[in-house]
Design an enzyme around this catalytic site. Structure first.
Site, PDB file in Angstrom:
ATOM      1  N   GLY A  40     -49.095  31.301 -19.157  1.00 18.66           N
ATOM      2  CA  GLY A  40     -47.700  31.483 -18.728  1.00 18.66           C
ATOM      3  C   GLY A  40     -46.717  30.817 -19.543  1.00 18.66           C
ATOM      4  N   ASP A  99     -51.122  23.103 -17.205  1.00 23.92           N
ATOM      5  CA  ASP A  99     -50.883  24.347 -16.928  1.00 23.92           C
ATOM      6  C   ASP A  99     -49.610  24.412 -16.065  1.00 23.92           C
ATOM      7  OD1 ASP A  99     -51.367  27.325 -16.511  1.00 23.92           O
ATOM      8  OD2 ASP A  99     -53.426  27.063 -15.379  1.00 23.92           O
ATOM      9  N   ALA A 101     -47.196  26.521 -12.710  1.00 21.92           N
ATOM     10  CA  ALA A 101     -47.729  27.032 -11.237  1.00 21.92           C
ATOM     11  C   ALA A 101     -46.566  27.705 -11.036  1.00 21.92           C
ATOM     12  CB  ALA A 101     -47.753  25.671 -10.489  1.00 21.92           C
ATOM     13  N   ASP A 102     -46.964  28.683  -9.730  1.00 18.93           N
ATOM     14  CA  ASP A 102     -45.701  29.774  -9.153  1.00 18.93           C
ATOM     15  C   ASP A 102     -45.233  28.820  -8.182  1.00 18.93           C
ATOM     16  OD1 ASP A 102     -46.433  31.674 -10.770  1.00 18.93           O
ATOM     17  OD2 ASP A 102     -48.390  31.698  -9.927  1.00 18.93           O
ATOM     18  N   LYS A 112     -50.970  29.691  -7.825  1.00 16.88           N
ATOM     19  CA  LYS A 112     -51.119  30.061  -9.291  1.00 16.88           C
ATOM     20  C   LYS A 112     -51.525  31.301  -9.352  1.00 16.88           C
ATOM     21  CE  LYS A 112     -52.695  27.371 -12.411  1.00 16.88           C
ATOM     22  NZ  LYS A 112     -51.655  28.013 -13.218  1.00 16.88           N
ATOM     23  N   GLY A 113     -51.209  32.033 -10.493  1.00 18.11           N
ATOM     24  CA  GLY A 113     -51.923  33.453 -10.711  1.00 18.11           C
ATOM     25  C   GLY A 113     -51.366  34.400 -10.928  1.00 18.11           C
ATOM     26  N   GLY A 114     -49.903  33.991 -10.865  1.00 17.43           N
ATOM     27  CA  GLY A 114     -48.856  35.084 -11.235  1.00 17.43           C
ATOM     28  C   GLY A 114     -48.897  35.765 -12.549  1.00 17.43           C
ATOM     29  N   GLU A 121     -58.109  29.459 -14.987  1.00 20.19           N
ATOM     30  CA  GLU A 121     -57.271  28.448 -14.547  1.00 20.19           C
ATOM     31  C   GLU A 121     -58.170  27.526 -13.497  1.00 20.19           C
ATOM     32  OE1 GLU A 121     -52.785  30.243 -15.705  1.00 20.19           O
ATOM     33  OE2 GLU A 121     -53.781  30.365 -13.391  1.00 20.19           O
ATOM     34  N   LYS A 139     -39.732  26.178  -8.820  1.00 17.06           N
ATOM     35  CA  LYS A 139     -41.272  26.225  -8.227  1.00 17.06           C
ATOM     36  C   LYS A 139     -41.484  24.966  -7.278  1.00 17.06           C
ATOM     37  CE  LYS A 139     -42.079  29.130 -11.659  1.00 17.06           C
ATOM     38  NZ  LYS A 139     -42.959  28.631 -12.739  1.00 17.06           N
TER      39      LYS A 139
END
Ligand code: 5RP
Length: 242
Positions: A40, A99, A101-102, A112-114, A121, A139
């Site tokens: 990201g 990492d 985060a959304d 997460k996973g946007g 991840e 966020k």
């Protein structure tokens, strides 16, 4: 320095740079370590900063695991050696994962996973001794699950059956569509993504397990099991560590 007015992108770069330098200072990033690298637009500046600190000789002999094609390519470009989680250099276990985060709630549970990379991840995050999140201030939210959609990676053949079951858990589901590609997003693992929203705030920790129990679900984007250290950059130019 509290009178800046940083854009969201500037905050992302600040969070990534600050976290890498701070983690090196704290010796949580060190020579010879095994590190998981996220995906990201906030993880990328962190990867670039890590590469700079390798190039300037501060840290050596890093073994990295990338969480997506995006991160693998970035590591290739920056000269960071990448391994599979299964490689003997990694042995299925990491010292630290960093990492983006959304969404992050006050308990530091995450969505997460946007970027559709949630499966790798989570494999990386849940097999790391230390998990670190870098984020801009947008966020940091009071609750997760009703505003930013929860990504769920599913096997294509189970699309309808999984949607029916998720609806019984109170979620509305949208099949994520590609951009500059007709039809749905296909993940790095060849699967589909459903984006879920609830009308009332779900219990993220419970829902993480419930969703993963559905046949045909590969993984979901609630991250509640390895509570991270969080670096949040603010528009005024400061970074808070939680
Ligand atoms: C990708 C992710 C990203 O970490 C998350 O979407 C945040 O992305 P960005 O830093 O670009 O806002 O989970 O799957």
């Amino acid at each position: 320095m509290t009178n800046k007015n940083l854009t969201q992108n500037e905050q992302k770069t600040l969070a990534g740079n600050f976290a890498i330098d701070k983690l090196i200072e704290q010796k949580r990033i060190f020579s010879g370590m095994k590190i998981g690298l996220g995906t990201g637009s906030t993880a990328m500046p962190a990867v670039e900063r890590l590469a700079e600190r390798i190039k300037d000789g501060t840290i050596k002999d890093i073994c990295a695991v990338a969480t997506s094609f995006q991160t693998t390519i970035a590591c290739e470009n920056f000269g960071i050696p990448v391994f599979s989680m299964n490689a003997k250099e990694i042995g299925g276990h990491l010292d630290l994962a960093i990492d983006g985060a959304d969404e992050i709630n006050p308990k530091k549970q995450l969505i997460k996973g946007g970027g559709a990379a949630l499966l790798l991840e989570k494999i990386v995050a849940y097999n790391a001794d230390n998990f670190v999140i870098v984020a801009d201030e947008s966020k940091d939210v009071p609750s997760i699950g009703t505003c930013f959609s929860l990504p769920v990676e599913i096997i294509a053949e189970a699309r309808i059956s999984v949607i029916r079951t998720l609806e019984k858990l109170g979620a509305t589901c949208t099949l994520r569509q590609g951009v500059k590609k007709a039809g749905p997003v296909i993940t790095d693992n060849g699967n589909l993504i459903l984006d879920l929203l609830w009308k009332t705030v779900p219990n993220a920790a419970e829902m993480e397990d419930k969703i993963n129990n559905i046949v045909g679900v590969v993984e979901n984007g609630f991250f509640c099991k390895n509570i991270p250290t969080v670096f949040i950059a603010h528009s005024n130019g400061t970074v808070s560590e939680r």
